[in-house]
Every structure is written in C-alpha cells, then in structure tokens.
Design an enzyme around this catalytic site. Sequence first.
Site, PDB file in Angstrom:
ATOM      1  N   GLY A  32       1.699   6.408   1.270  1.00  0.00           N
ATOM      2  CA  GLY A  32       0.552   7.104   1.821  1.00  0.00           C
ATOM      3  C   GLY A  32       0.961   8.344   2.577  1.00  0.00           C
ATOM      4  N   GLY A  33      -0.051   8.981   3.183  1.00  0.00           N
ATOM      5  CA  GLY A  33       0.218  10.215   3.909  1.00  0.00           C
ATOM      6  C   GLY A  33       1.066  10.014   5.142  1.00  0.00           C
ATOM      7  N   MET A  34       1.063   8.784   5.692  1.00  0.00           N
ATOM      8  CA  MET A  34       1.824   8.530   6.914  1.00  0.00           C
ATOM      9  C   MET A  34       3.206   7.965   6.646  1.00  0.00           C
ATOM     10  SD  MET A  34      -1.013   7.112   9.637  1.00  0.00           S
ATOM     11  CE  MET A  34      -1.735   5.886   8.557  1.00  0.00           C
ATOM     12  N   GLY A  35       3.468   7.552   5.430  1.00  0.00           N
ATOM     13  CA  GLY A  35       4.781   7.000   5.137  1.00  0.00           C
ATOM     14  C   GLY A  35       4.748   6.055   3.956  1.00  0.00           C
ATOM     15  N   ASP A  38      -9.328   5.168  10.632  1.00  0.00           N
ATOM     16  CA  ASP A  38      -8.920   5.440   9.248  1.00  0.00           C
ATOM     17  C   ASP A  38      -9.392   4.307   8.330  1.00  0.00           C
ATOM     18  OD1 ASP A  38      -7.809   6.843   7.150  1.00  0.00           O
ATOM     19  OD2 ASP A  38      -5.790   6.077   7.458  1.00  0.00           O
ATOM     20  N   LYS A  77       5.962  -0.948   7.314  1.00  0.00           N
ATOM     21  CA  LYS A  77       5.521   0.437   7.172  1.00  0.00           C
ATOM     22  C   LYS A  77       6.502   1.331   7.910  1.00  0.00           C
ATOM     23  CE  LYS A  77       1.485   2.209   6.664  1.00  0.00           C
ATOM     24  NZ  LYS A  77       0.084   2.675   6.741  1.00  0.00           N
ATOM     25  N   GLY A 133       3.478   0.483  -1.387  1.00  0.00           N
ATOM     26  CA  GLY A 133       2.559   1.618  -1.461  1.00  0.00           C
ATOM     27  C   GLY A 133       3.102   2.818  -0.728  1.00  0.00           C
ATOM     28  N   VAL A 148       5.135   1.895   2.576  1.00  0.00           N
ATOM     29  CA  VAL A 148       5.061   0.482   2.933  1.00  0.00           C
ATOM     30  C   VAL A 148       5.949  -0.292   1.965  1.00  0.00           C
ATOM     31  CG1 VAL A 148       3.571  -1.525   3.262  1.00  0.00           C
ATOM     32  CG2 VAL A 148       2.700   0.769   3.774  1.00  0.00           C
TER      33      VAL A 148
END
Length: 624
Positions: free
Chosen positions: A30-33, A146, A50, A28, A35
């Site tokens: 996402g906004g943070m990085g 979150d 991650k 996946g 996975v």
Amino acid sequence: MSSKRGAASMRLDSGSVFAGYTIERILGVGGMGVVYLAHHPRLERLVALKVLSDNLGDDDRVRAKFEREAALAARLDHPNIVPVYDRSGTDADVLWISMKYIDGGDAAHLLKRLGGPVAAATAVRLLADAAHGLDYAHQHGVLHRDVKPANILIEHGDHGAERAVLTDFGIARALDDAETMTGTTATFAYVAPERFLGQQADNRADVYSLGCTFYELLTGRTPFPRLEQAALIAAHLNEPPPRPTLAHPGLPQGLDAVIGTALAKRPGDRFATCGALAEAARRVLTDLQRPTVVPPYSGPHPTYSGPHPNYSGQPPNYSGPQPIYSGPQPIHSGSQPIPVNQPIPAGPQPIPANPQPFYSGQPPIYSGPQPGQPFGGYPTPPPRPRKSLGLIAVLAVIAVSIVTAITVGIVVVKERSGPATVASPTPSRTTTTAPSPVAIQLLDDGVRIGSANAPKTIDMFNEPICPACGRLLNGYGADIERAIQSGKLAVQFHLLNFLDSSSASGNYSTRAVAATRCVAQSGAATVYLKTYQGLFGQSFQPLEKGATDHTDAELAELARTSGAAAATTDCIRSGRLMDLARATAAQGYALLEKLQRGTLSTPAVFSGIAQVDTTRPDWVTGLN
C-alpha cells in the site's frame, strides 16, 4: 536482517528476519508500506507485519505521533478490530507494527474476486461489523481516518461464520504530518470533504468513509470514479451523493437515502454514528419483508363541494419529470454525534427562487380537523334514499323463480311466508386475496404511501398555507385512506413552499416540509398521514400574510400528538432538514410545472399526466 533504514523500500525476502520476525511472504502493498505474513519464533504463531515506508521515519514529529497513536490503537480490545501485538521502539530506524493475521483477505479482494458487488445482505452485514468496531474506537478517542474496503478484513470463524474486522487504526492520523512527502495517507476515493478543506475532523469523517465503502460493496464501484485527483476532490466537495440504485437497479430504493445521508457534505447532516448508518441500512432490508401498514379507516364518509383547481385544456404532453436535483433524500438518526466540531458551511445549492403564489384573494372559510385527528372530518353526506321494500321483495321472488326454472338441483318450497332455498349440487368457493401491505417511501420530490403493486398512483400537490388544500385533504381524506388501505391506490404527496414569503416567519412552508420529511424518515405511514393532515387543521394552519405561524417546537408537538417518536420530534426541532426540504419542494414544483402548464394552482391532483377533476364527489372512488 535487522530493522535498519531501507528495510521497507527494499522488499524483504522469504526467510529473512526483521525485528525478530521471520518473513513468510508478502500479503499486500500500500501507500504506507508493505504487509508481510511473518512468524514469531517465540510466540509460535503467524502475524501480519506492516513495515512502513522508510521515509516516514525521517520526521521526528511523525515518529512521536506514530508512537502515540499506535499505543492508543494497541489498547483497543473489540471483536471487530484487529488486535495489535507489538510495534517499533523509539530507537528503530523503520516504523513497523505487528497485528493478528486474518486469513480471509479483505473486502477489496472480495470485490475483485467477484468482479462486481456483493449481495446487499452481505454488504449490510459487513457494514454492521465495521460500524461496531468504529463506534467502539470513537468512544475511546481513536479515529480511523482511512476506512476503505482494503482495511476491512474478513475473518472466517467456526462453522463457516464470517465477520469483518478493521485494521490500521490510528496510523493514518499519526502520519498526517507526512502527507506533503507521500501524498495523503488516506485514499482519496473515501475521504470526507472537511479533510480536503483542512478542517478538524471528528467521528463523522469516518461515517463518510464508511458510507463510501458501503456504496462500493453495494455497486462494485467507488462513489466518485475520477481519473484525475483534482476532479475526485472536486466531486467530494461539490457533487451530490450518488444513488446506488442507478448503478445497481436491483437494490432497494431505501438505500439511496442511506447513502445520501452518510455522504452528506456537512458533518451535521450525516448519521451521528457509524452504528446509526448500519441500523438504517439494516432497516431498509428488513422493511422489504415487513412494510409499515396503515390501519383501516372507520370514521364518517365525508363530502366536498369546493372549487375546481385552475386548470383547462388538454393534458400537457409529458413524458416524465426532469428533476433539478437528482440526489437521494437523506435520513437521520436521533442519536447525538460523539463530540463534534462546527459544521462545514453548506456549499452552493442551485434551487430556484420562490415562485409567485398560485392563487390570490382572501382565503376561504372552512373547518378542518384539529391537529392529530385522523384523515377526514367533514360532515357525513345525507343518507341515500331508501328503495321500496315491496319492490325489493317482488324482484327477489322473480329471481328465485328464474333460478328454480334453470337450476339442476333440489328445490325445497316452504310456506308462503317463509324463504325459498336452492340447494346446489356443486357449491362454489370464493377465495379472497388480502391486499399488499401499505408502505411509506421517500421520493426526491415528496413521499409515496401505498402498496408497492397498487394499480393506480396519483400525485397530490399542496402548500401548507393554502386553505383550499386543507379543504380537499379533509374532505376526501377518508376516501383516500380507504383506497390506500385496500391496495387499490398509492398517493405521492408533494408539499411545496411557494408561500414562504407570505408567512409571518418568512420560511414557515419550508419548515413544514422539513417537519414532514422528518416524520417520513421514521417509516411510520400512519403518523405521516396524521401529521400531514394536522398541518391543514383549522386551528393550526396559518393564514397567508397572517401575523403569526408556528415554531419548530410547535411543529414537533403536532408530530408528537400524531404518534411520532422522540427521535422524529428532535429532528423537527433541530431544523436540520431545511436544505433537504428546499430541494424537495423545488423538485415538486418542477414536476407541477411540467404537469400543469400555464397558470399553476394548488391543490392539484394528477393521475399520470391527466389532471383529476376534484370537484366531482366521486373523484377518489372513480380512480379505481
């Protein structure tokens, strides 16, 4: 490939090595990085790796905070929290964290695969699992910050069993200092209002986010779907919580109240814990099969000869109430929050100013029940005249003769002093159907008590300082409760607060409304009826413009003597439902305005849009 700067910004290919892990594929983004599914050569197992965006490691404060929060998250050991195996060291250019690989995907993918909501029972089960993990983390001083469907993973166990496990604990908090560079680390669709206001958040911010997640599981959409970021923030700050039954009409109505409390604007108005939220949702589904039952009334049959409410003319042309507040009615748990901060000041709530009293003059003298007494308490009516036994005997003889002449069967005649028996060749069978159980239901403008399929529903409007209201309730309480218990009648009680300014404290009526809402939220129909009745007892009901009224502690004691549990009395003493009480009373008043045009008065009873003539001694039984 080693863990050098740029590893997160440029995707890692299958087969490449990062921090000792062999990359299998992307799970996946996402906004943070990103996975990755990765393989650890020494551990011989697959992990979820991650790798955070490389710009997050540029700030030394962020790096230090990430290390601290990741260390806290790694200590969490709970079946509903994804275990953390390892994390980046202090000298790594790119921040990363490795966790247990959960093969069932996440709740966001489940919603996408279904193309809509999950079943209510499934949503409640996932909610409960997530709540267990969150409460455990909160007890250990870790906030998630979150919570959203994408962070609720679904693990497939043995024999087809599933459970929800939470991931990304503490990462959002650790990265808050980088928000100016990356945008918020949490997803706006699930963020609690106090975080937008820059106020310190506690565990109830996670309660809010979990409530948003639960709403999406139930309806297939986020609570405040907005295209613009500013509009979404404004909705979280100002708009009332949405009602899931409007988005998905097949859901139980009780879930409206659950979402309403979880998404309350002020932290103090929310559930104290995530577990309390999950328990309230579970109780709604359970109560569908096991409603609260009101026991039958065995007291005297009262009479009433009070005045007719001020009403004249034809019933108004009315096609349903248009409430001024459409939000759900919150419910509360008696549990205390895990150390909380000061509540957020309540936002503006446009509620009409208190109207003028519905009646004037000296209150009539009457006697009612003491607090805690059951419905009813007025004298038993004079006995009906007994009919002549001789006439009854003659009629019985005539009936027997007729039956004898027309019935095909064997007639056995005994001595003249004995009865005559008719033997039928095909005896009939009578089947009795038990009435549906009586349930209590929270409404936007009051409380409904009665069977779900009761053929008749009436609306009853009262004011806590109105003596005539007490006379009507006490005079006909037994009839009303008998009709409710028989399944023939449901009553929607609307308690108003237009005489607040005429009470000694200046807000007694609103506090009485709040007390009854606390009782109603417990789900105990009998306790609600007794408490409601007790408000109008002769020794309890305050006088209009009287020198004294009652404190919240005294209202709580009235509820306790009526059978309320400690959590309910705590709710009353806290006064935390005052805003809700004002909104409830305002909506009840708006409904009465639509039904009773012109001069308004209480008590008032309506069957549909027609006002009931409560001066008739048989007005209750005449409804059936």
